[in-house]
Every structure is written in structure tokens, then in C-alpha cells.
Design an enzyme around this catalytic site. Structure first.
Site, PDB file in Angstrom:
ATOM      1  N   GLU A 121       0.841  -1.186   0.000  1.00  0.00           N
ATOM      2  CA  GLU A 121       0.000   0.000   0.000  1.00  0.00           C
ATOM      3  C   GLU A 121       0.880   1.241   0.000  1.00  0.00           C
ATOM      4  O   GLU A 121       2.107   1.143   0.120  1.00  0.00           O
ATOM      5  CB  GLU A 121      -0.956  -0.005   1.202  1.00  0.00           C
ATOM      6  CG  GLU A 121      -0.264   0.040   2.549  1.00  0.00           C
ATOM      7  CD  GLU A 121      -1.237  -0.172   3.722  1.00  0.00           C
ATOM      8  OE1 GLU A 121      -2.224  -0.912   3.567  1.00  0.00           O
ATOM      9  OE2 GLU A 121      -0.986   0.396   4.792  1.00  0.00           O
ATOM     10  N   HIS A 171      -4.191   3.451   8.244  1.00  0.00           N
ATOM     11  CA  HIS A 171      -2.948   2.909   8.787  1.00  0.00           C
ATOM     12  C   HIS A 171      -1.970   4.050   9.032  1.00  0.00           C
ATOM     13  O   HIS A 171      -1.833   4.946   8.195  1.00  0.00           O
ATOM     14  CB  HIS A 171      -2.290   1.942   7.798  1.00  0.00           C
ATOM     15  CG  HIS A 171      -2.993   0.624   7.709  1.00  0.00           C
ATOM     16  ND1 HIS A 171      -2.899  -0.178   6.603  1.00  0.00           N
ATOM     17  CD2 HIS A 171      -3.793  -0.018   8.579  1.00  0.00           C
ATOM     18  CE1 HIS A 171      -3.607  -1.280   6.800  1.00  0.00           C
ATOM     19  NE2 HIS A 171      -4.163  -1.210   7.996  1.00  0.00           N
TER      20      HIS A 171
END
Lengths: 379, 289
Positions: B211, B249
Site C-alpha cells: 500500500e 494505517h
């Protein structure tokens, strides 16, 4: 959480870093009174959490208290990059001979804090880094040992700090390190640190970013939060334990898990739509969280369709379904909603939603395509 | 064989008496993991999970009594750094930390301390590990994956489940699935796991889910081009993420021009990795080759 210049400088001063005498004013009169107290020329500095304050006319030198009042009035009426100026810092004007950059940040790749120093201070350090990276000295700090004197010496030599100022520089460098460490900063920066005509070091501008995950250790810093820079919906989401980030598209998303939420946005784009937001309801989301999430998504007037994508692990499909039903009852949305439930108790969830007016999908690709079509049809 | 965990894993659960710790310890036990101990300071001597698992006051006592070789951490963020250090000093060789929201400076200290010891950390802020049919350490739902020859490594939780589930739908299984976590500073990175999969005879194919944020995917790409002979498939989440925003995150943030999905995809493709447009494409891409 970003701190204002005056907040950052006060935290540095708590650890022995010299800063100019100065105070905060919220009205032009207060600015004049502070200037009278300080005597002599002052700098009136807008306190907004964006870069480029000087260029926007948000930092001005005033020769006397009357001028300080006039300039403060002008600056307090400014809006800088969309943010209103609510406070000005009135600082003693400094006799600037040399400008130095000092900053400590987390080096993600090295897994250590990195101390950066440059003799080319006073300007945008990212520009220095891009054009003349050799002008920035970098020293990694062992997080278990902390900053060492020999490292400060290497910084001082690296930026050609005059020898008679090494002692002062040592105090400033350790003060900055202590502030970074004790307030759990992800960035602590002095730009510029100046050398005055009478050979003193003063931090005339400062910046700090505090690690949001460490705020439990610093409850007193919560009062430093500037709500002007925080989106109201993002703040509301946080209060419900959700992570929401507003975007510009037309398809509202509700997903569990940050990675899956990003992937869901990406797949909407892949099939020709634009996501209206990032929204992670987190692990183990219950009815209340889901209902709050849906309310926040539907507040955005750009949203033409909603895509709910839940992969049940800890999160249970039946609880998510109940939350959706409760929110529907309350908000009564008129736009189409696409739901995909997979994993733990997904079957029960789907049964609960069978009578609701919703479009269901089996796969992620299917769900994204249906949401894109629904958003277009809704126009 | 598999990597990191298998039927020889003897697990101690730190924070076993909490709601999450207890719930997932039961799931792990039911999956077949040897959950040999739990810890909770002040509750040593109790038994949990229908009297099957003893609780100890400290990890050291748990290891001394039960021979635990792996620890999983379910304690809240403010106690997690101490829990990792405690595990590191107890003699276990693998620590899996699921906790989300640990302060970065805590993680820097923990990581630098662990680097001086013979112990591996997976996580934090991760779903843990699953070797289908043998053992699971963490919270990955056991029923979404079947045993097979595909090694899966990911920075994400539910996105990983999505991939495991898509593989299972096509009757494809995993050798081991490793969630390395979504924090900027973690214990195990892509390269560590890629090297283990390369050496694992049970793994024929590797799936890597990355990511935005940081440069670990770019470094992995370079490593793959030099050292990995097995085919690697990938998906990178966050192509639509705006710069400067943390996407849930702590580690998922584009800073300046660094950490974009586009750069990562480019680096991986240049290294010969097949990068999917979306996660559900991965099984067909593997079948197609």
C-alpha cells in the site's frame, strides 16, 4: 497533531532553547499593549497551520506599538490558504545576522530519529533538500541512547557554526532533542535558528507535530488542538472511533479495514467512478458505529451512491446489517446503496437486509460496478 | 514446511484475559494452534478457555513452565512496547504484535532493542499469521483459506482476507499468510518474508499486497529482481489516496512525492512482478500463467 509556532516555541523554551520575548494577541489593541511592553520594534506573526505565511502577508515588522496595532488589525482580517487568522504572535524583533535550519524527524527507513541541520536556514527546507541536498547535514540518533555530544559537535562543524557559539549550540540542539522526545513529536523544527549581532542563538520560528497515537501521554496538549484545520466530519468520525477522510468524488464508501478501504476506493476508480471518501469502520464495528458512519457519508451533498463493503473477520455481518437498518430508519436516504457482506455472519446479515431497498453484490468488482452504475443513474 | 509458524508452534498469549485476547485465543485453539499459556499480571494461577490454558503473571514464567516458543500480543497500545520487550527477554523466538496505535517513538526504541537480539517481531498493527491446516497466530479467520502452495505477505488485514478468500473461491490455497502490519516502523518487512518464501519448498508462488507510504515495496522490487526466482504477484492499495493524508494505517501516507502507489507499481513491474488492477484479479492472473 500540528502545533502553532508560538506553542512549539514555548515547548522548546521549556527545554532551554532561547526564544524571543513575545506574547499572543487576539485583537489589534492587545498587539499594541504587548508591543509597548516589549519596547522597540516587533514582528507581528499570524498563527495559522499552513506554510507560506510570510508570502501571504501574514508576517510583518512594526517599528512601534501604533504600527503593531495597525498591522495586527490587517493580519487578523486575513484568510491564509482558506484558514482564518485568529491569533497573532507579537515577538521582539531580532537582529538577524545568520539563519540556520535545525530539525528532528522520524526516519522511517532507518527506524531511528534523524537530526538535520543546514547553514541554509530561513527558507523552505524541502526546497534545499531538492536542489542542494549537500547543504543538509543528517545524523541518525540511536533511540536507546539519545543524542550524544559528539553528534552535536559533528552537526556544528558540518554547518560551520563559529567555535565561540558551540556551547550555546549544544544547549539548543539538546533542548530540541528533549522537546522532540518528551512530547512524542514526529517533527520538531527550528527554522530559522538565528545568530544575532551580539552573538546569541535564538529560535525565531518553530514547528512541531505531535504523534496522535501518543496523545494519551500528553493530555495537556489536547487544548493546543486547532479545530480550524480539522474537517468537521473527520472530527465527528474520530469521536465514533471511525477514520473518515473526505474526497471529491460521488460514491460514498463504508469499509472495514484501512487497506480494504483504500482498495475499494481504487476499484471504484478502476471501473470509472470517483470515491467520495475514505471510511474505515475498524475491527469489531457494531451497530452504533455503522449508523454513525452512514450518517457522516450521507452528509456530503456530492454523494450520489453508497458502497458498503464489509469483510467479516472480527467484524460481524449481522451487526453491520443492524447498524445499516438503524441508520436507514433515521436518515432515510434517497440515493441508491450497494452492499457487499462476506465472512463472519454474512449470511445472517444478508437476510436482515433482504427487505431493505438495497442493491446487493457478491464480489468486490461486482459491487464497484453496481455502485458506479447507480451513481450515474441517480443523476 | 511453511514459514514462521507450523505444528511445532507453542504459543503464549499476552493479554489473554481481555475481551479480544480471550475470543481469539479460543479461535486459535479451535483451529488447532497449540495455545500453551496466557499471561496477565496479577492473574497468574488462573485457568481460561474451559480450563485448557493456564494463565501466568509474566511471559518469562510462562516460557519456563510451558516451553512456549512464540508469543502473540493483544494488549492495548500504551502497554504494547513493554509487552514486546518482555517477550524479547523471555526466550521466545517469534513475537507477533497485533496492537494498533503504538506511538512511533516507542516502536523505534523497541525495534532498535530487538535488533540486538535473536528474536523476530511480526507487526505491530497486523492480523498475524496463518499456515492453513496447521496453525494460526493472530486473528485471520481460519475458514477463508485452504492449504496450498501460495505464500501471501501483506501490510493490511481485511484486504489480505479478501485475497485469501478470492484464492479459495478458485480452489487455490496458501502455504503461509503473513500480515506484516500497517505501521511505519515494524519488525518484519517484505524482504524478510520474500526471502523466507524463496527458501520454503512448500511455496511455489508469492503474492505481495502493498500500500501507499514509505519505500518498502520499492526495496522489495529491487530484492525480487536480484534474489527471487519464484513468480511474484502483487496489488498496491491507495492509488486514489490524496497526498499528505494518513489513510487509516499510520504508515499509509504519501509524503512529498514519496510513497505513491504509482511509483511502487512501476518499480514492481520493472522487477518482473505482475501487478493486479484490483485484488480479485490475482487468482486469475496466477491461473493464466
Amino acid at each position: 497533531m500540528k502545533l502553532h509556532e508560538y506553542q512549539s516555541k514555548r515547548l522548546f523554551a521549556e527545554h532551554g532553547v532561547p526564544i524571543p520575548n513575545g506574547e499572543i494577541a487576539t485583537t489589534p489593541e492587545e498587539a499594541r499593549i504587548i508591543a509597548e511592553k516589549l519596547g522597540g520594534a516587533v514582528v507581528v506573526k499570524s498563527q495559522v497551520l499552513v506554510g507560506g505565511r510570510g508570502k501571504a502577508g501574514g508576517i510583518k515588522l512594526a517599528k512601534n506599538p501604533a504600527e503593531a496595532q495597525i498591522l495586527a488589525e490587517k493580519i487578523l482580517n486575513l484568510e491564509i490558504k482558506g484558514l482564518p487568522v485568529r491569533k497573532v504572535l507579537v515577538d521582539e524583533a531580532a537582529d538577524i545576522q545568520t539563519e540556520i535550519y535545525l530539525g528532528i524527524t522520524n526516519d522511517r527507513a532507518a527506524k531511528k530519529p534523524v537530526f538535520m541541520a543546514s547553514a541554509a536556514g530561513g527558507v523552505d527546507i524541502e526546497e534545499v533538500a531538492a536542489t542542494t541536498p549537500e547543504k543538509i547535514i543528517k545524523i541518525h540518533i540511536d533511540p536507546l541512547l539519545g543524542l550524544q555530544d559528539f553528534q552535536v559537535l559533528n552537526l556544528a562543524v558540518g554547518i560551520e557554526m563559529p567555535r565561540d557559539l558551540w556551547d550555546q549550540f549544544n544547549t539548543v540542539a539538546h533542548g530540541l532533542w528533549q522537546a522532540y522526545k518528551s512530547f512524542d513529536a514526529t517533527l520538531a523544527e527550528i527554522n530559522p535558528l538565528i545568530i544575532t549581532g551580539d552573538n546569541r542563538l535564538i529560535a525565531v520560528d518553530g514547528k512541531m507535530i505531535i504523534d496522535d497515537n501518543a496523545l494519551f501521554r500528553h493530555p495537556d496538549l489536547e487544548s493546543h488542538r486547532d479545530l480550524d484545520v480539522e474537517d468537521a466530519s473527520e472530527t465527528e468520525a474520530k469521536e465514533h472511533g471511525l477514520t473518515y477522510i473526505k474526497l471529491e468524488g460521488e460514491i460514498g464508501c463504508m469499509v472495514n479495514g484501512a487497506g480494504l478501504a483504500m482498495a475499494t476506493m481504487d476499484i471504484i476508480k478502476f471501473f470509472g467512478g470517483e470515491p467520495a471518501n475514505f471510511l474505515d469502520i475498524g475491527g469489531g464495528a457494531d451497530e452504533q458505529k455503522v449508523a454513525a458512519a452512514l450518517r457522516i457519508i450521507l452528509k456530503d451533498p456530492n454523494v450520489k451512491a453508497v458502497l458498503i463493503n464489509i469483510f467479516g473477520g472480527i467484524t460481524r455481518g449481522d451487526l453491520v446489517a443492524k447498524g445499516i437498518l438503524a441508520a436507514l430508519e433515521e436518515v432515510k436516504p434517497t440515493i441508491p446503496m450497494v452492499v457487499r457482506l462476506v465472512g463472519t455472519n454474512a449470511e445472517e446479515g444478508r437476510e436482515l437486509l433482504a427487505n431493505a431497498d438495497m442493491i446487493t453484490a457478491e464480489t468486490l468488482a461486482d459491487a464497484a460496478q453496481k455502485a458506479v452504475a447507480a451513481a450515474r443513474g441517480g443523476n | 514446511m511453511s514459514i514462521l509458524i507450523d505444528s511445532n508452534t507453542r504459543l503464549v498469549v499476552q493479554g489473554i484475559t481481555g475481551r479480544e485476547g480471550l475470543f481469539h485465543s479460543r479461535q486459535m485453539l479451535e483451529y488447532g494452534t497449540h495455545v500453551v499459556a496466557g499471561t496477565r499480571p496479577g492473574k497468574g494461577g488462573e485457568w481460561v478457555l474451559d480450563g485448557k490454558v493456564p494463565v501466568f503473571d509474566s511471559v518469562q514464567i510462562a516460557v519456563d513452565v510451558t516451553g512456549a516458543n512464540t508469543s502473540v500480543i493483544f494488549v492495548p497500545a500504551r502497554f504494547a512496547a513493554d509487552a514486546m520487550l518482555e517477550a524479547a527477554d523471555s526466550g521466545v523466538n517469534l513475537i507477533v504484535c497485533l496492537t494498533e496505535g503504538i506511538p512511533v517513538q516507542d516502536m523505534m526504541r523497541v525495534r532498535n532493542y530487538l535488533d540486538q537480539r535473536e528474536v523476530r517481531l511480526v507487526g505491530p498493527n497486523c492480523p498475524g499469521l496463518l499456515t492453513p491446516g496447521e496453525s494460526k497466530v493472530g486473528i485471520i479467520p481460519g475458514n477463508i483459506a485452504i492449504p496450498g502452495n501460495i505464500g501471501v505477505v501483506s501490510r493490511s488485514g481485511t484486504l489480505t482476507y479478501e485475497v485469501l478468500y478470492a484464492l479459495k473461491e478458485k480452489n487455490m490455497g496458501a502455504s503461509t499468510c503473513v500480515g506484516i502490519g500497517g505501521d511505519p516502523i515494524n519488525g518484519t518487512n517484505f524482504i524478510d518474508v520474500l526471502a523466507m518464501f524463496e527458501d520454503d519448498p512448500k511455496t511455489d508462488t508469492i503474492v505481495m499486497i502493498g500500500e501507499i507510504g514509505g519505500t518498502d515495496e520499492e526495496k522489495a522490487a529491487e530484492y525480487i529482481s536480484k534474489h527471487i526466482t519464484k513468480p511474484v504477484y502483487s496489488f498496491i492499495a491507495g492509488a486514489t489516496a490524496p497526498p499528505g493524508k494518513r489513510m487509516g494505517h499510520a504508515g499509509a501516507i504519501v509524503e512529498g512525492s514519496e510513497g505513491t502507489a504509482q511509483e511502487k507499481v512501476k518499480a514492481l513491474r520493472a522487477a518482473g512482478v505482475a501487478v493486479a488492477n484490483h485484488p480479485e484479479e490475482i487468482p486469475d492472473m496466477i491461473l493464466g500463467d
